[in-house]
Structure formats: structure tokens, C-alpha cells
Design a protein around this motif. Structure first.
Motif, PDB file in Angstrom:
ATOM      1  N   SER A  17       9.056   1.879  -7.397  1.00  0.00           N
ATOM      2  CA  SER A  17       9.996   1.386  -6.392  1.00  0.00           C
ATOM      3  C   SER A  17       9.336   0.361  -5.475  1.00  0.00           C
ATOM      4  N   ARG A  18      10.158  -0.268  -4.668  1.00  0.00           N
ATOM      5  CA  ARG A  18       9.689  -1.331  -3.783  1.00  0.00           C
ATOM      6  C   ARG A  18       8.572  -0.888  -2.837  1.00  0.00           C
ATOM      7  N   GLU A  19       8.580   0.370  -2.427  1.00  0.00           N
ATOM      8  CA  GLU A  19       7.567   0.829  -1.473  1.00  0.00           C
ATOM      9  C   GLU A  19       6.159   0.700  -2.038  1.00  0.00           C
ATOM     10  N   PHE A  20       6.014   0.769  -3.363  1.00  0.00           N
ATOM     11  CA  PHE A  20       4.704   0.632  -3.995  1.00  0.00           C
ATOM     12  C   PHE A  20       4.296  -0.834  -4.153  1.00  0.00           C
ATOM     13  N   LEU A  21       5.244  -1.737  -4.009  1.00  0.00           N
ATOM     14  CA  LEU A  21       5.010  -3.157  -4.316  1.00  0.00           C
ATOM     15  C   LEU A  21       5.056  -4.048  -3.081  1.00  0.00           C
ATOM     16  N   LYS A  22       5.035  -3.456  -1.916  1.00  0.00           N
ATOM     17  CA  LYS A  22       5.286  -4.201  -0.682  1.00  0.00           C
ATOM     18  C   LYS A  22       4.211  -5.220  -0.337  1.00  0.00           C
TER      19      LYS A  22
END
Length: 219
Positions: free
Chosen positions: A180-185
Motif C-alpha cells: 500500500s501507499r504507506e510503504f511507498l511514501k
């Protein structure tokens, strides 16, 4: 490559799970997605140390060999929808590179099967002393391409790869294939699927058309 060009990480995770069980280690497969981009040696070292074991060179070699054997038996890897067509378009204008943590055999087999004669530069997980998140793999790709950093755009899908790209001083777009986006911020921009990725690259091509930028790196 894995997770950007081809849908393959579930097979890598399954292979690691099977092989690590032979060493008495059970894992949550999600850790493999979070470690994506690290080379084989790094994955073994990190996971064994998390279980209070310090791997020997023999263990690293044997577990790595077994993982590759299992992966080759179970994999049903396929390109993401639209990726072959997108690369055919991109390679007419851009110099394309793959920077992968996977071993040389896996990288060569995958690219030769699905994307022959597409990439000018290939950096696999056996080529650099230290893999992602070290910037070394991307710095090697830039050196081989012989281009300035501000002419590069990296496409990643995992946190270690993003850190590697940013550590090399490169702009990085992330795609949420497995995490998810939280891992890719830490990426400069995030897209949610390959259709959105294509639209983003088309906008970039229009925006940079007059600037002479013509290089894209993909992991």
C-alpha cells in the motif's frame, strides 16, 4: 523487474517460505514483499538474523540455490497487462534499464522471454556488492547508461528500491502492485496501477519533450 514489469512476487514469497522452513524458520510472506529489491544474500541474512541466527557462507549459498530451484518449479510469471505494449512505445524514445535484486539467471530468463531487445542496460542482483537499499545498483545503471541523473526516472514498487533510487539522487515514481501507499511514501509520486502509470509517463513525455530528457530506468 519483479512487481513493475512482471507479476512474480507471490512466487518468490512462496519459494522463500518453502525453503526457509527447511531451515526451521517460518515467515509471514509479507516480509518478502517488504524486502523486495534486496539480493538473495541480503534476504537470507536479514531473515536469519531476525530469528537469532547468523548464517554461514554455506547456508547462504545452499538456501539461495534451493530458493531458485523451488521458484523455477512453481513460477507462472506473466507481464502485467499492457506492459509489453508500453515498453514497445517507450523504447522508441527512451533508453531503458532494469535494476533488479533477482539473480542473473532469473533476470535474463524473464527479460528474454517477455521483453527481448528492449533494455539497453541490465543490472541484476549478482552484479553489485551491495543490493538495494544501497544506491549502488542504480549508480551502476547510470554509469552504464552514461547519462546525467536529472535525465532519469526510476519506477519502483517496494521501499528498499525507492530508498536505493533516492539515495542515488534520482527521481522515483512508485506503483502499488503489492504494498500500500504507506510503504511507498518516500517516492516522489505514487500511482495505483499500470494504467495510471502509463498515463503518468505520457504526461511526463509531453512535459519534458522540449528538455531533451530521454532516459527511464525500471527496476
Amino acid at each position: 523487474m519483479d512487481g513493475v514489469l512482471v507479476d512474480s512476487m507471490s512466487y518468490h514469497a512462496e519459494a522463500w517460505d518453502i525453503v526457509l522452513k527447511t531451515a526451521g524458520i517460518s515467515i509471514d510472506k509479507k516480509i518478502i514483499y517488504e524486502l523486495e529489491g534486496a539480493n538473495c544474500r541480503q534476504v537470507i541474512d536479514i531473515i536469519l538474523r531476525q530469528h537469532n541466527q547468523i548464517p554461514t557462507e554455506t547456508e547462504i549459498r545452499d538456501l539461495g540455490r534451493k530458493k531458485m530451484e523451488v521458484f523455477e518449479l512453481i513460477e507462472r510469471v506473466r507481464p502485467f497487462d499492457g506492459m509489453p505494449e508500453l515498453l514497445e512505445t517507450l523504447k522508441l524514445k527512451y533508453q531503458l534499464a532494469v535494476v533488479s535484486g533477482s539473480n542473473k539467471k532469473t533476470v535474463q530468463t524473464t527479460l528474454n522471454t517477455f521483453f527481448p531487445d528492449t533494455f539497453k542496460v541490465i543490472v541484476d542482483g549478482e552484479e553489485t556488492r551491495i543490493g538495494k537499499p544501497s544506491p549502488e545498483p542504480y549508480l551502476r545503471a547510470i554509469e552504464k547508461l552514461g547519462i546525467p541523473k536529472n535525465h532519469c526516472l526510476v519506477i519502483e514498487n517496494a521501499p528498499l528500491g525507492i530508498r536505493s533510487a533516492k539515495g542515488a539522487g534520482l527521481r522515483c515514481i512508485a506503483i502499488t502492485t503489492y504494498l500500500s501507499r504507506e510503504f511507498l511514501k518516500e517516492a516522489d509520486f505514487i500511482v495505483d496501477d499500470h494504467r495510471e502509470l502509463r498515463k503518468y509517463l505520457e504526461r511526463e513525455a509531453e512535459r519534458e519533450n522540449d528538455k531533451g530528457y530521454n532516459h527511464v530506468n525500471t527496476p
